[in-house]
Design an enzyme around this catalytic site. Structure first.
Site, short mmCIF file in Angstrom:
data_model
loop_
_atom_site.label_atom_id
_atom_site.label_comp_id
_atom_site.label_asym_id
_atom_site.label_seq_id
_atom_site.Cartn_x
_atom_site.Cartn_y
_atom_site.Cartn_z
N ASN A 49 2.01 6.75 3.48
CA ASN A 49 2.84 5.73 4.11
C ASN A 49 4.33 5.93 3.82
OD1 ASN A 49 0.71 4.41 5.35
ND2 ASN A 49 0.34 3.07 3.59
N ASP A 98 0.85 -1.20 0.00
CA ASP A 98 0.00 0.00 0.00
C ASP A 98 0.88 1.25 0.00
OD1 ASP A 98 -2.44 1.34 -0.02
OD2 ASP A 98 -2.59 1.41 2.16
N ASP A 110 3.64 1.63 8.10
CA ASP A 110 2.36 0.93 7.97
C ASP A 110 2.40 -0.21 6.94
OD1 ASP A 110 -0.19 0.09 8.26
OD2 ASP A 110 -1.16 1.88 7.43
#
Length: 328
Positions: free
Chosen positions: A207, A202, A219
């Protein structure tokens, strides 16, 4: 009539503090809630002025073994000097902790700001940290985490949307038609699972944090087995050919300081974009019982949102039909 209370509603500040202090820390101040929906994440500081990020995992989402693989991957990356925040471990080496029915982990805060995707130096630095991560990621495989499978995961997402009450009859027909077409196109553009490596999963701007020309990744909640381009394509935001090529060139140049990038994977960008569009709405539907979601995403309940979403999916279907290998 009994009203069910979402588990996260019990995460009052006093419980957050008590959970962290159960690990032997002392927190002189209140926790500060950070912007997170899938889990609950707080910034705290201890009596030595160290800043920590404490993450409470969403109940029922991951098995302990899957969370532990996330933690162990981060430990591997940290040991290889990749800029990540690896979870704190106690004297017994335990990184996944429990308090009052919640599983949680404590991470040292990785300070900084989001990168600028118009800045070539930032793009090079992002490619470099992702390449370093993938050089570690390809050395072994996850045993418990998922492998990205576009066909199966799109089916799962679409079933969740169609089981919800949000679409009317006309919208259900249109949504079914376009997602069936997309699913067929995505299956045709799949890849061999054995070519997948451990990835972040992701890699969006939220992030990635850093200063100047040094960035780190945070994360890893969605880490999985996938092609390397899964962590690269969201950095390529340019609308004009020249801008897109500049972004790609800088990212790949940084990436290849650590690992070769297979150019053939660029053909997966549009399938991955279609997959993310489908999964995002399905994620909102699946999480609607969490009180934070109706507040943050009230438009999900509007018929206009679903009309726009279906039009967006139809547009992406046309893009996929016209896409040529190597160009997003």
């Amino acid at each position: 009539m009994e009203t069910s209370i979402h588990p996260f509603a019990r995460l009052e500040p006093s419980r957050v503090v008590a959970a962290v202090e159960s690990l032997g820390f002392w927190l002189p101040g209140e926790p500060f809630a950070l912007n997170s929906y899938e889990n609950r994440v707080y910034l705290v500081h201890d009596d030595e002025r160290r800043r920590w990020v404490v993450k409470f995992y969403r109940p029922g989402r991951w098995r302990d073994a899957q969370i532990q693989e996330e933690h162990d991957f981060l430990a591997e990356l940290s040991a290889a000097n990749v800029s990540v925040a690896a979870p704190w471990r106690d004297e017994n080496g335990v990184s996944l902790h429990n308090a009052e029915g919640f599983r949680f982990a404590l991470y040292p805060q990785l300070p900084g700001q989001a990168p600028e995707l118009e800045n070539p130096a930032h793009l090079f630095a992002l490619g470099e940290v992702i390449g370093a991560m993938h050089a570690v990621g390809e050395t072994r495989r996850f045993a418990h985490r998922r492998t990205l499978n576009l066909g199966d995961m799109v089916t799962e997402a679409c079933d969740g949307v169609l089981a919800s009450p949000w679409l009317d009859r006309r919208q259900r027909r249109a949504y079914t038609g376009v997602t069936d077409a997309l699913r067929s196109a995505l299956v045709d553009r799949g890849w061999a699972p054995e070519r997948s490596i451990r990835v972040h999963g992701d890699c969006h701007l939220g992030n990635m944090l850093g200063r100047d020309e040094a960035f780190g990744l945070v994360d890893f909640d969605d880490c999985l087995m996938a092609p390397a381009v899964q962590d690269i394509w969201m950095l390529l935001t340019g609308q004009e050919e020249g801008e897109w090529q500049m972004q790609l060139s800088e990212v790949i140049e940084g990436y290849e300081q650590h690992r070769d990038f297979e150019r053939g994977e660029l053909a997966l960008i549009e399938p991955l974009r279609a997959f993310r569009l489908i999964r995002h709405s399905a994620w909102l539907v699946a999480r609607w019982e969490d009180p934070a979601f109706p507040v943050a995403f009230p438009w999900l309940a509007d018929a206009g949102y679903w009309d726009d979403h279906i039009r967006q999916l139809e547009q992406q279907r046309r893009v996929l039909e016209a896409a040529t290998p190597g160009r997003a």
